[in-house]
Write an enzyme that holds these catalytic residues in place. Sequence first.
Site, PDB file in Angstrom:
ATOM      1  N   GLY A  46       0.762  -1.372   0.184  1.00 49.52           N
ATOM      2  CA  GLY A  46      -0.067  -0.006   0.023  1.00 49.52           C
ATOM      3  C   GLY A  46       0.787   1.188   0.014  1.00 49.52           C
ATOM      4  N   GLN A  51       3.244   9.879   1.386  1.00 51.99           N
ATOM      5  CA  GLN A  51       4.738   9.130   1.305  1.00 51.99           C
ATOM      6  C   GLN A  51       5.618   9.512   0.139  1.00 51.99           C
ATOM      7  OE1 GLN A  51       2.443   5.190   2.274  1.00 51.99           O
ATOM      8  NE2 GLN A  51       4.478   4.928   3.384  1.00 51.99           N
ATOM      9  N   CYS A  96       6.171  -0.098   7.549  1.00 49.18           N
ATOM     10  CA  CYS A  96       5.744   1.087   6.892  1.00 49.18           C
ATOM     11  C   CYS A  96       6.846   1.512   6.029  1.00 49.18           C
ATOM     12  CB  CYS A  96       5.255   2.256   7.895  1.00 49.18           C
ATOM     13  SG  CYS A  96       4.902   3.737   6.967  1.00 49.18           S
ATOM     14  N   LEU A  97       6.671   1.779   4.923  1.00 50.91           N
ATOM     15  CA  LEU A  97       7.579   2.305   3.812  1.00 50.91           C
ATOM     16  C   LEU A  97       8.278   3.506   4.294  1.00 50.91           C
ATOM     17  CD1 LEU A  97       5.881   1.578   0.241  1.00 50.91           C
ATOM     18  CD2 LEU A  97       8.038   0.223   1.460  1.00 50.91           C
ATOM     19  N   HIS A 138      -4.119   1.681   7.909  1.00 46.40           N
ATOM     20  CA  HIS A 138      -2.828   2.180   7.765  1.00 46.40           C
ATOM     21  C   HIS A 138      -2.725   3.434   7.032  1.00 46.40           C
ATOM     22  CE1 HIS A 138       1.792   1.606   8.110  1.00 46.40           C
ATOM     23  NE2 HIS A 138       1.651   2.360   6.982  1.00 46.40           N
ATOM     24  N   GLU A 139      -3.119   3.188   5.530  1.00 42.67           N
ATOM     25  CA  GLU A 139      -2.937   4.243   4.664  1.00 42.67           C
ATOM     26  C   GLU A 139      -3.985   5.266   4.798  1.00 42.67           C
ATOM     27  OE1 GLU A 139      -0.567   3.704   3.057  1.00 42.67           O
ATOM     28  OE2 GLU A 139      -0.476   1.729   2.694  1.00 42.67           O
ATOM     29  N   HIS A 142      -2.159   7.725   6.983  1.00 41.30           N
ATOM     30  CA  HIS A 142      -1.223   8.476   6.505  1.00 41.30           C
ATOM     31  C   HIS A 142      -1.707   9.913   6.117  1.00 41.30           C
ATOM     32  CE1 HIS A 142       2.297   6.346   6.378  1.00 41.30           C
ATOM     33  NE2 HIS A 142       1.981   5.203   5.933  1.00 41.30           N
TER      34      HIS A 142
HETATM   35 NI    NI Z   1       2.948   3.416   5.961  1.00 42.68          NI
END
Ligand code: NI
Length: 175
Positions: A46, A51, A96-97, A138-139, A142
């Site tokens: 995702g 991000q 998380c990226l 989660h997204e 963000h």
């Molecule tokens: Ni994340």
Amino acid sequence: MAVRPLVQTNDPVLRQRAQRVTSFGVALQSLITDMVDTMQAQKGVGLAAPQIGVSQQVLVIQFSENEKDAERGELYILCNPKIVRRRGEEPETEGCLSLPGFAGEVPRATMVTVKGQDAEGKPVHIKAHGFLARIFQHEIDHLYGKLYIDRVESAEKIWRVQPAGEGDEGEVESL
Ligand code: NI
């Protein structure tokens, strides 16, 4: 089509509430294409627009329930998403990226219903269970400037992990 660089962990864009999408034109289509390319290049499941430094309410998700399945899962593209229903709660590990090298155990709802708009602005209604429900939460976090580290019960629920490598067994999913 382009893979865009991820912003650094301490970039303020990750802590801002993203702007609602109001124009569903060419610029949005190009952003979405780049987000899908970036998510796939980073081997994430995702990605939210902040991000990659874009403060807009756009997320992409691609997740397959069957880990042994080489095929990628269904692709979700969502603008202006909102969780309208949530049920249950379960802690599970996620990464998380935007926080590379760490993972955490995060309590989240086990079922969510999400409303939003697709890439053309048409209304979308998605019901998600299990890890897919987790990814949506989660997204969407963000898009409101929240990271999973805000939701862990204590600092002990965050730990270091090996940087993601190709084909690692038991690799933590990054979102
Ligand atoms: Ni994340």
